[in-house]
Design a protein around this motif. Structure first.
Motif, PDB file in Angstrom:
ATOM      1  N   ASP A  92      -5.325   1.103  -1.111  1.00 12.93           N
ATOM      2  CA  ASP A  92      -4.773   2.426  -1.423  1.00 12.93           C
ATOM      3  C   ASP A  92      -5.862   3.484  -1.545  1.00 12.93           C
ATOM      4  OD1 ASP A  92      -2.225   1.563  -1.316  1.00 12.93           O
ATOM      5  OD2 ASP A  92      -1.881   1.474  -3.478  1.00 12.93           O
ATOM      6  N   HIS A  93      -6.862   3.201  -2.346  1.00 10.56           N
ATOM      7  CA  HIS A  93      -7.889   4.206  -2.623  1.00 10.56           C
ATOM      8  C   HIS A  93      -8.633   4.595  -1.349  1.00 10.56           C
ATOM      9  CE1 HIS A  93     -10.831   6.459  -4.902  1.00 10.56           C
ATOM     10  NE2 HIS A  93     -11.809   5.781  -4.321  1.00 10.56           N
ATOM     11  N   VAL A  94      -9.038   3.616  -0.562  1.00 13.92           N
ATOM     12  CA  VAL A  94      -9.833   3.921   0.628  1.00 13.92           C
ATOM     13  C   VAL A  94      -8.988   4.608   1.693  1.00 13.92           C
ATOM     14  CG1 VAL A  94      -9.460   1.652   1.686  1.00 13.92           C
ATOM     15  CG2 VAL A  94     -11.502   2.964   2.255  1.00 13.92           C
ATOM     16  N   ALA A 103       0.853  -1.180   0.000  1.00 16.91           N
ATOM     17  CA  ALA A 103       0.000   0.000   0.000  1.00 16.91           C
ATOM     18  C   ALA A 103       0.889   1.229   0.000  1.00 16.91           C
ATOM     19  CB  ALA A 103      -0.929   0.008   1.203  1.00 16.91           C
ATOM     20  N   SER A 104       0.604   2.133  -0.932  1.00 14.08           N
ATOM     21  CA  SER A 104       1.368   3.370  -1.005  1.00 14.08           C
ATOM     22  C   SER A 104       0.683   4.506  -0.270  1.00 14.08           C
ATOM     23  CB  SER A 104       1.577   3.764  -2.473  1.00 14.08           C
ATOM     24  OG  SER A 104       0.332   3.916  -3.131  1.00 14.08           O
ATOM     25  N   ALA A 105      -0.569   4.324   0.119  1.00 11.11           N
ATOM     26  CA  ALA A 105      -1.302   5.375   0.828  1.00 11.11           C
ATOM     27  C   ALA A 105      -0.865   5.418   2.283  1.00 11.11           C
ATOM     28  CB  ALA A 105      -2.806   5.117   0.747  1.00 11.11           C
ATOM     29  N   VAL A 109     -14.162  -3.057   0.831  1.00 15.63           N
ATOM     30  CA  VAL A 109     -13.146  -3.190  -0.212  1.00 15.63           C
ATOM     31  C   VAL A 109     -12.904  -4.672  -0.476  1.00 15.63           C
ATOM     32  CG1 VAL A 109     -10.803  -2.590  -0.899  1.00 15.63           C
ATOM     33  CG2 VAL A 109     -12.065  -1.073   0.634  1.00 15.63           C
ATOM     34  N   ARG A 159      -7.659  12.016   3.420  1.00 16.80           N
ATOM     35  CA  ARG A 159      -8.169  13.287   2.909  1.00 16.80           C
ATOM     36  C   ARG A 159      -9.337  13.783   3.752  1.00 16.80           C
ATOM     37  NH1 ARG A 159      -9.564  11.574  -1.709  1.00 16.80           N
ATOM     38  NH2 ARG A 159      -7.450  11.602  -2.540  1.00 16.80           N
ATOM     39  N   GLY A 194      -2.335  -3.035  -3.467  1.00  9.31           N
ATOM     40  CA  GLY A 194      -3.139  -1.881  -3.830  1.00  9.31           C
ATOM     41  C   GLY A 194      -4.592  -1.963  -3.430  1.00  9.31           C
ATOM     42  N   SER A 195      -4.995  -3.007  -2.697  1.00 11.73           N
ATOM     43  CA  SER A 195      -6.403  -3.155  -2.357  1.00 11.73           C
ATOM     44  C   SER A 195      -6.904  -2.004  -1.496  1.00 11.73           C
ATOM     45  CB  SER A 195      -6.628  -4.488  -1.627  1.00 11.73           C
ATOM     46  OG  SER A 195      -6.319  -5.585  -2.454  1.00 11.73           O
ATOM     47  N   ARG A 212      -6.444   6.623   1.132  1.00 12.54           N
ATOM     48  CA  ARG A 212      -6.265   8.011   0.706  1.00 12.54           C
ATOM     49  C   ARG A 212      -7.522   8.825   0.989  1.00 12.54           C
ATOM     50  NH1 ARG A 212      -3.696   5.634  -3.991  1.00 12.54           N
ATOM     51  NH2 ARG A 212      -1.434   5.905  -3.882  1.00 12.54           N
ATOM     52  N   ASP A 213      -8.682   8.224   0.757  1.00 10.49           N
ATOM     53  CA  ASP A 213      -9.926   8.929   1.042  1.00 10.49           C
ATOM     54  C   ASP A 213     -10.069   9.222   2.536  1.00 10.49           C
ATOM     55  OD1 ASP A 213     -10.585   8.958  -1.590  1.00 10.49           O
ATOM     56  OD2 ASP A 213     -11.983   7.266  -1.492  1.00 10.49           O
TER      57      ASP A 213
END
Length: 437
Positions: A418-420, A176-178, A409, A426, A415-416, A422-423
Motif C-alpha cells: 500500500d505505502h509504496v 491492497a487499497s492503493a 518492501v 503520487r 497491506g505490504s 501510493r508513493d
C-alpha cells in the motif's frame, strides 16, 4: 527435466492366478487321507479329512477364470496445498475375490490410514491422501494383491504405474487499497489521468451532445440557466509484471503445516498478488528466473488466467537453471508495466535484474521474501557468523537498490504494497520539469 503432467488414471493386468500353499497342502492331505482310508480300511480318516476335502473342492470350484485387471483412479489431478483426494482401486475380472492394496510413501503426500494399506471388497477399495506442499509429483506406487475364496488362488502383488498430481500453491492473504500506477488499458478499476466514463468525480462542465442525462447537475444548471453535467475520470486496467526468483529454496521444507522456505514465501506471495490484481481487472504477466522448463506466461486477466498463473508456479523446480541471467525474462516487457520482483535477495542475478528494469525507466518494486526464522536460532557459532556476513552483504544490496530509487518492501501479507504504491502514484502525478522548445 520435463514437466510432470497430472495423471489421474492408471491400470495394469495383475497376471495369472496361482494356487496358494494352503490350497496345495489341503489337496495333498485330502488325497493322502482318502488313499490311506481305502488301503487301511480306516473310514475314520475320511471323517477327519472331510474339512480338508470340502475346502479343496470349494477352492477349486470358485477359482477365478478370467484375467484380473487393476484400475487406479485419483479423484482430482489438480489440488491445492492441504487438500484431500480419494484414491480408488477397482479390480475387474475377479468376481468374489477380495484383497488389499498398498500405497507407497511419498514425500509431501500424507496417507489416511497412515500405513497406506486398505482392503479391497467386492472389487473396490479406497483411501484418502493429502498433499502438503505445492509442486508436481507422483503420489506413490500402488501395489495390488487379490485372493479367491478360502485363499485357494492368489494373484499379485503387482505394481500399478504411478499417478501424478499437480499441487497448486495456496495464495497468502493479501489485499491492497492503493491504486495501481500507470493504467493504460481499456477497462478496469483504476482511475486514469484522463476524463472519461468512470466512477470518480472530475469536474462540472457544460452539457455536450452525447452526454448522459443522468449526469446532469441540476443545482448548477438551474443557477446558470444552462445545462451542466458532472464529468469523471476514466477507469482503466493496468499491466503488472511478476518476476519470480527461483534460484534458491532456503530453509527447512516443512510443507503447508510448518515454517515456509524462501521459495514457499515467494510462490505464495506471487499467487496472492496475482489473485488481487486479476480480481481487480488488471492484466498480469508472469516470468520466472532460475528454473528450467517453466513456460513464459504472457499478459492475461480473469479467473482462467489466475489458474494458469498458479499452475505455472507449481511447475517451478528451484535452482534447475543456474546459468539463467534473466535477460529472456525481461525481454519485451511493456514500458508502462508495474514490475514486481519477488526475491529473497540472495542471488546477485535478481539484484542486477532490478537495476536493469529501473535503468530502463520502468516502475520497479522489489518484494523481499526472505524468511525471518532462518536467522532466529542458528545451530552453532559458525552458522551464526556465516549468516551475519551474508546479511551484511544483503543489506548493501538493498541499499544500492534504494539509492537507485527502487523500493524494497518486505513481504508481510495484507497491506505490504500500500505505502509504496501510493508513493508511486503520487510521484507519477507530480509536476515534472520539461524542456522549453
Amino acid at each position: 527435466m520435463p514437466i510432470l503432467l497430472p495423471q489421474t488414471t492408471s491400470s495394469r493386468p495383475l497376471g495369472r492366478w496361482t494356487a496358494s500353499a494352503a490350497h496345495v497342502r489341503a489337496v495333498i492331505l485330502a488325497a493322502g487321507a482318502a488313499v490311506a482310508a481305502v488301503v487301511g480300511s480306516r473310514p475314520d480318516l475320511l471323517v477327519i479329512a472331510a474339512p480338508l476335502v470340502v475346502a479343496a473342492i470349494w477352492g477349486q470350484l470358485t477359482r477365478p477364470r478370467g484375467a484380473a485387471v487393476a484400475e487406479v483412479t485419483l479423484s482430482n489431478g489438480t489440488l491445492r496445498e492441504g487438500d484431500i483426494a480419494s484414491l480408488v482401486v477397482r479390480v475387474n475380472g475377479a468376481p468374489g475375490a477380495d484383497g488389499v492394496f498398498t500405497l507407497a510413501s511419498s514425500r509431501w503426500v500424507e496417507r489416511k490410514p497412515r500405513s497406506g494399506v486398505a482392503p479391497i471388497e467386492n472389487g473396490v477399495g479406497s483411501l484418502a491422501l493429502r498433499t502438503t506442499r505445492w509442486g508436481r509429483r507422483e503420489v506413490g506406487t500402488v501395489s495390488v494383491s487379490m485372493s479367491s475364496d478360502w485363499g485357494a488362488y492368489h494373484v499379485g502383488p503387482t505394481d500399478v504405474p504411478d499417478l501424478a498430481t499437480a499441487t497448486l500453491p495456496v495464495p497468502a492473504a493479501f489485499d491492497a487499497s492503493a491504486p495501481t500506477p500507470h493504467p493504460r488499458g481499456l477497462i478496469g478499476l483504476n482511475r486514469s489521468a484522463r476524463p472519461g466514463s468512470g466512477s470518480e468525480f472530475n469536474t462540472i462542465r457544460q452539457f455536450h451532445p452525447g452526454d448522459r442525462l443522468r449526469r446532469i447537475h441540476w443545482p448548477v444548471s438551474l443557477r446558470t440557466g444552462e445545462l451542466h453535467v458532472t464529468s469523471t475520470y476514466a477507469d482503466e486496467d493496468a499491466h503488472v509484471l511478476l518476476l519470480v526468483d527461483a534460484f534458491s529454496d532456503l530453509g527447512p521444507r516443512e510443507g503447508i503445516d510448518g515454517r515456509p522456505t524462501s521459495l514457499d514465501l515467494t510462490v505464495r506471495a506471487a499467487g496472492a498478488i496475482s489473485e488481487h490484481f486479476l480480481s481487480s481487472g488488471d492484466r498480469l504477466t508472469l516470468r520466472t528466473v532460475g528454473a528450467a522448463n517453466v513456460p513464459r506466461l504472457g499478459a492475461g486477466s480473469g479467473a482462467r488466467h489466475l489458474r494458469r498463473v498458479l499452475e505455472t508456479l507449481a511447475s517451478i523446480s528451484p535452482a534447475s537453471e543456474r546459468r539463467d541471467d534473466g535477460e529472456r525474462a525481461v525481454r519485451g516487457v511493456d514500458a508502462n508495466a508495474l514490475c514486481l520482483v519477488l526475491t529473497p535477495l540472495v542471488d546477485q542475478t535478481m539484484v542486477g535484474l532490478a537495476h536493469t528494469l529501473a535503468s530502463r525507466g520502468m516502475t520497479t518494486v522489489v518484494v523481499d521474501t526472505f524468511p525471518e526464522h532462518l536467522t532466529d536460532n542458528p545451530g552453532n557459532v559458525y552458522e551464526a557468523l556465516a549468516w551475519r556476513i551474508r546479511l551484511l552483504s544483503r543489506q548493501a544490496q538493498v541499499h544500492s537498490l534504494v539509492t537507485r530509487g527502487v523500493p524494497v518492501v518486505p513481504w508481510r501479507g495484507p497491506g505490504s504494497l500500500d505505502h509504496v504504491l501510493r508513493d508511486i502514484a503520487r510521484r507519477a502525478s507530480a509536476p515534472r520539469m520539461g524542456r522549453r522548445r
